[in-house]
Design a protein around this motif. Structure first.
Motif, PDB file in Angstrom:
ATOM      1  N   ILE A  10      11.421 -22.920  16.899  1.00 25.53           N
ATOM      2  CA  ILE A  10      11.541 -23.323  15.502  1.00 25.53           C
ATOM      3  C   ILE A  10      10.904 -22.226  14.663  1.00 25.53           C
ATOM      4  N   ARG A  11      11.729 -21.510  13.937  1.00 28.64           N
ATOM      5  CA  ARG A  11      11.248 -20.408  13.109  1.00 28.64           C
ATOM      6  C   ARG A  11      10.894 -20.900  11.715  1.00 28.64           C
ATOM      7  N   GLY A  12      10.174 -20.044  11.010  1.00 29.58           N
ATOM      8  CA  GLY A  12       9.850 -20.343   9.627  1.00 29.58           C
ATOM      9  C   GLY A  12       8.463 -20.925   9.470  1.00 29.58           C
ATOM     10  N   THR A  13       8.218 -21.436   8.283  1.00 28.31           N
ATOM     11  CA  THR A  13       6.914 -22.010   7.973  1.00 28.31           C
ATOM     12  C   THR A  13       7.076 -23.035   6.864  1.00 28.31           C
ATOM     13  N   GLY A  14       6.140 -23.971   6.783  1.00 29.67           N
ATOM     14  CA  GLY A  14       6.222 -25.001   5.755  1.00 29.67           C
ATOM     15  C   GLY A  14       7.475 -25.835   5.912  1.00 29.67           C
ATOM     16  N   LEU A  15       8.198 -26.013   4.816  1.00 33.69           N
ATOM     17  CA  LEU A  15       9.467 -26.736   4.844  1.00 33.69           C
ATOM     18  C   LEU A  15      10.642 -25.777   4.697  1.00 33.69           C
TER      19      LEU A  15
ATOM     20  N   THR B 261       0.829  -1.209   0.000  1.00 36.49           N
ATOM     21  CA  THR B 261       0.000   0.000   0.000  1.00 36.49           C
ATOM     22  C   THR B 261       0.860   1.256   0.000  1.00 36.49           C
ATOM     23  N   LYS B 262       1.920   1.257   0.801  1.00 35.53           N
ATOM     24  CA  LYS B 262       2.808   2.418   0.874  1.00 35.53           C
ATOM     25  C   LYS B 262       3.492   2.663  -0.466  1.00 35.53           C
ATOM     26  N   CYS B 263       3.933   1.601  -1.125  1.00 30.51           N
ATOM     27  CA  CYS B 263       4.565   1.753  -2.439  1.00 30.51           C
ATOM     28  C   CYS B 263       3.594   2.378  -3.437  1.00 30.51           C
ATOM     29  N   GLU B 264       2.349   1.954  -3.395  1.00 30.98           N
ATOM     30  CA  GLU B 264       1.341   2.496  -4.310  1.00 30.98           C
ATOM     31  C   GLU B 264       1.049   3.960  -3.997  1.00 30.98           C
ATOM     32  N   GLN B 265       1.043   4.309  -2.721  1.00 33.07           N
ATOM     33  CA  GLN B 265       0.730   5.684  -2.322  1.00 33.07           C
ATOM     34  C   GLN B 265       1.801   6.679  -2.750  1.00 33.07           C
ATOM     35  N   THR B 266       3.028   6.202  -2.932  1.00 30.32           N
ATOM     36  CA  THR B 266       4.105   7.117  -3.334  1.00 30.32           C
ATOM     37  C   THR B 266       3.989   7.508  -4.797  1.00 30.32           C
ATOM     38  N   GLY B 267       3.195   6.781  -5.550  1.00 31.14           N
ATOM     39  CA  GLY B 267       2.989   7.127  -6.947  1.00 31.14           C
ATOM     40  C   GLY B 267       3.911   6.429  -7.924  1.00 31.14           C
ATOM     41  N   GLY B 268       4.535   5.330  -7.508  1.00 27.10           N
ATOM     42  CA  GLY B 268       5.345   4.632  -8.500  1.00 27.10           C
ATOM     43  C   GLY B 268       6.455   3.739  -7.990  1.00 27.10           C
ATOM     44  N   ALA B 269       6.679   3.674  -6.692  1.00 25.19           N
ATOM     45  CA  ALA B 269       7.724   2.784  -6.175  1.00 25.19           C
ATOM     46  C   ALA B 269       7.334   1.334  -6.429  1.00 25.19           C
ATOM     47  N   LEU B 270       8.193   0.598  -7.109  1.00 18.32           N
ATOM     48  CA  LEU B 270       7.906  -0.803  -7.405  1.00 18.32           C
ATOM     49  C   LEU B 270       8.196  -1.667  -6.183  1.00 18.32           C
ATOM     50  N   LEU B 271       7.360  -2.664  -5.966  1.00 17.33           N
ATOM     51  CA  LEU B 271       7.613  -3.651  -4.922  1.00 17.33           C
ATOM     52  C   LEU B 271       8.147  -4.913  -5.592  1.00 17.33           C
ATOM     53  N   ILE B 272       9.411  -5.219  -5.322  1.00 18.15           N
ATOM     54  CA  ILE B 272      10.079  -6.376  -5.916  1.00 18.15           C
ATOM     55  C   ILE B 272      10.335  -7.387  -4.802  1.00 18.15           C
ATOM     56  N   ILE B 273       9.768  -8.578  -4.938  1.00 16.50           N
ATOM     57  CA  ILE B 273       9.859  -9.582  -3.877  1.00 16.50           C
ATOM     58  C   ILE B 273      10.733 -10.751  -4.321  1.00 16.50           C
ATOM     59  N   ASP B 274      11.688 -11.075  -3.477  1.00 13.99           N
ATOM     60  CA  ASP B 274      12.582 -12.215  -3.683  1.00 13.99           C
ATOM     61  C   ASP B 274      11.920 -13.455  -3.080  1.00 13.99           C
ATOM     62  N   GLU B 275      11.545 -14.394  -3.955  1.00 20.78           N
ATOM     63  CA  GLU B 275      10.913 -15.642  -3.514  1.00 20.78           C
ATOM     64  C   GLU B 275      11.805 -16.844  -3.821  1.00 20.78           C
ATOM     65  N   ILE B 276      13.107 -16.617  -3.915  1.00 25.79           N
ATOM     66  CA  ILE B 276      14.012 -17.705  -4.281  1.00 25.79           C
ATOM     67  C   ILE B 276      13.943 -18.843  -3.265  1.00 25.79           C
ATOM     68  N   GLN B 277      13.916 -18.519  -1.977  1.00 23.47           N
ATOM     69  CA  GLN B 277      13.816 -19.580  -0.969  1.00 23.47           C
ATOM     70  C   GLN B 277      12.370 -19.947  -0.617  1.00 23.47           C
ATOM     71  N   PRO B 278      11.498 -18.980  -0.328  1.00 22.78           N
ATOM     72  CA  PRO B 278      10.137 -19.357   0.087  1.00 22.78           C
ATOM     73  C   PRO B 278       9.259 -19.875  -1.045  1.00 22.78           C
ATOM     74  N   GLY B 279       9.597 -19.527  -2.281  1.00 24.32           N
ATOM     75  CA  GLY B 279       8.721 -19.845  -3.400  1.00 24.32           C
ATOM     76  C   GLY B 279       8.774 -21.287  -3.853  1.00 24.32           C
ATOM     77  N   MET B 280       7.996 -21.591  -4.867  1.00 23.19           N
ATOM     78  CA  MET B 280       7.903 -22.917  -5.471  1.00 23.19           C
ATOM     79  C   MET B 280       7.404 -23.964  -4.472  1.00 23.19           C
ATOM     80  N   GLY B 281       6.407 -23.568  -3.684  1.00 26.21           N
ATOM     81  CA  GLY B 281       5.714 -24.515  -2.825  1.00 26.21           C
ATOM     82  C   GLY B 281       6.299 -24.740  -1.453  1.00 26.21           C
ATOM     83  N   ARG B 282       7.480 -24.213  -1.184  1.00 29.66           N
ATOM     84  CA  ARG B 282       8.173 -24.552   0.069  1.00 29.66           C
ATOM     85  C   ARG B 282       7.415 -24.112   1.314  1.00 29.66           C
ATOM     86  N   THR B 283       6.610 -23.065   1.217  1.00 25.58           N
ATOM     87  CA  THR B 283       5.901 -22.567   2.399  1.00 25.58           C
ATOM     88  C   THR B 283       4.412 -22.918   2.385  1.00 25.58           C
ATOM     89  N   GLY B 284       4.032 -23.861   1.543  1.00 24.73           N
ATOM     90  CA  GLY B 284       2.645 -24.309   1.530  1.00 24.73           C
ATOM     91  C   GLY B 284       1.779 -23.660   0.476  1.00 24.73           C
TER      92      GLY B 284
END
Length: 228
Positions: free
Chosen positions: A158-163, A38-61
């Motif tokens: 135990i931190r984290g989620t999924g696998l 929401t904050k990125c959108e309110q600034t009028g153009g800041a892109l939100l770029i998310i790194d999903e290299i570890q959590p992505g591809m099903g690892r977190t459910g």
């Protein structure tokens, strides 16, 4: 939340890991990612770029962790698990955003080995299996087995989620030695870069319930040998 005020109309983009990896598998507050978007959108153009290299591809459910927070980032970075172990990296974004790479300079975003047919085929096969199979559906059940099996007075949390889990020890004096000894006994765990008390638990999604039980028994045994 006060750090959101650092994002202004002069901010080009915000790049984050949806779950902090090397810092200790730190899960964001339930409302944090949505507030950030929401904050990125309110600034009028800041892109939100998310790194999903570890959590992505099903690892977190789920295919991507950010979907559990009901947001859509402007760009998503993936890799590793995307091709089932073969070397790959990918940037996903809208056509509108990707078209920005076409000029100024022309071909400003190119890669020598991009689009390798063997790697692309592996990624397609991996995505197909994740979408049609039961691997993602079973992640939460397997997470629970890890949490139930890792009952040890020297594991503080135990931190984290999924696998994507990290067993946090009471101190860091034996962490590396414990990981080494587990490997000697046939079980592979890892360390984290910036959380020295953490034993990283990121098995393949194909791990079985019996394998989880056996690996946790070995980890508990080794921890007790070092601390008792």
């Amino acid at each position: 939340m006060s750090q959101l005020n650092l994002i202004t109309s002069l901010t080009a983009a915000v790049i984050i890991e949806s779950i902090q990896g090397g810092a200790g598998f730190i899960i964001p507050h339930a409302s944090w990612l949505k507030a950030l978007k929401t904050k990125c959108e309110q600034t009028g153009g800041a892109l939100l770029i998310i790194d999903e290299i570890q959590p992505g591809m099903g690892r977190t459910g789920s295919m991507f962790y950010f979907t559990q927070h009901d947001i859509i980032p402007d760009m998503v970075i993936t890799g590793k698990g995307l091709a089932g172990g073969l070397p790959i990296g990918a940037l996903t974004a809208s056509v509108e955003h990707l078209n920005m790479f076409k000029e100024a300079p022309m071909l400003g975003h190119i890669t020598t080995f991009g689009g390798n047919p063997v790697i692309a085929s592996a990624a397609l096969a991996t995505m197909t299996e994740l979408e049609k199979g039961d691997l993602i559906k079973d992640v939460r059940i397997k997470e629970l087995r890890f949490r139930v099996s890792l009952k040890n007075k020297n594991i503080k949390e135990i931190r984290g989620t999924g696998l994507m889990l990290a067993a946090i020890l009471s101190d860091d004096q034996y962490t590396a030695a414990i990981v080494d000894e587990c490997r000697n006994r046939g079980v592979i765990f890892f360390l984290l870069l910036f959380e020295k008390k953490a034993i990283r638990i990121t098995p393949p999604l194909t791990i079985t319930q019996d394998e989880i039980t056996k690996s946790c028994a070995i980890l508990n045994e080794v921890i007790n040998e070092f601390y008792d």
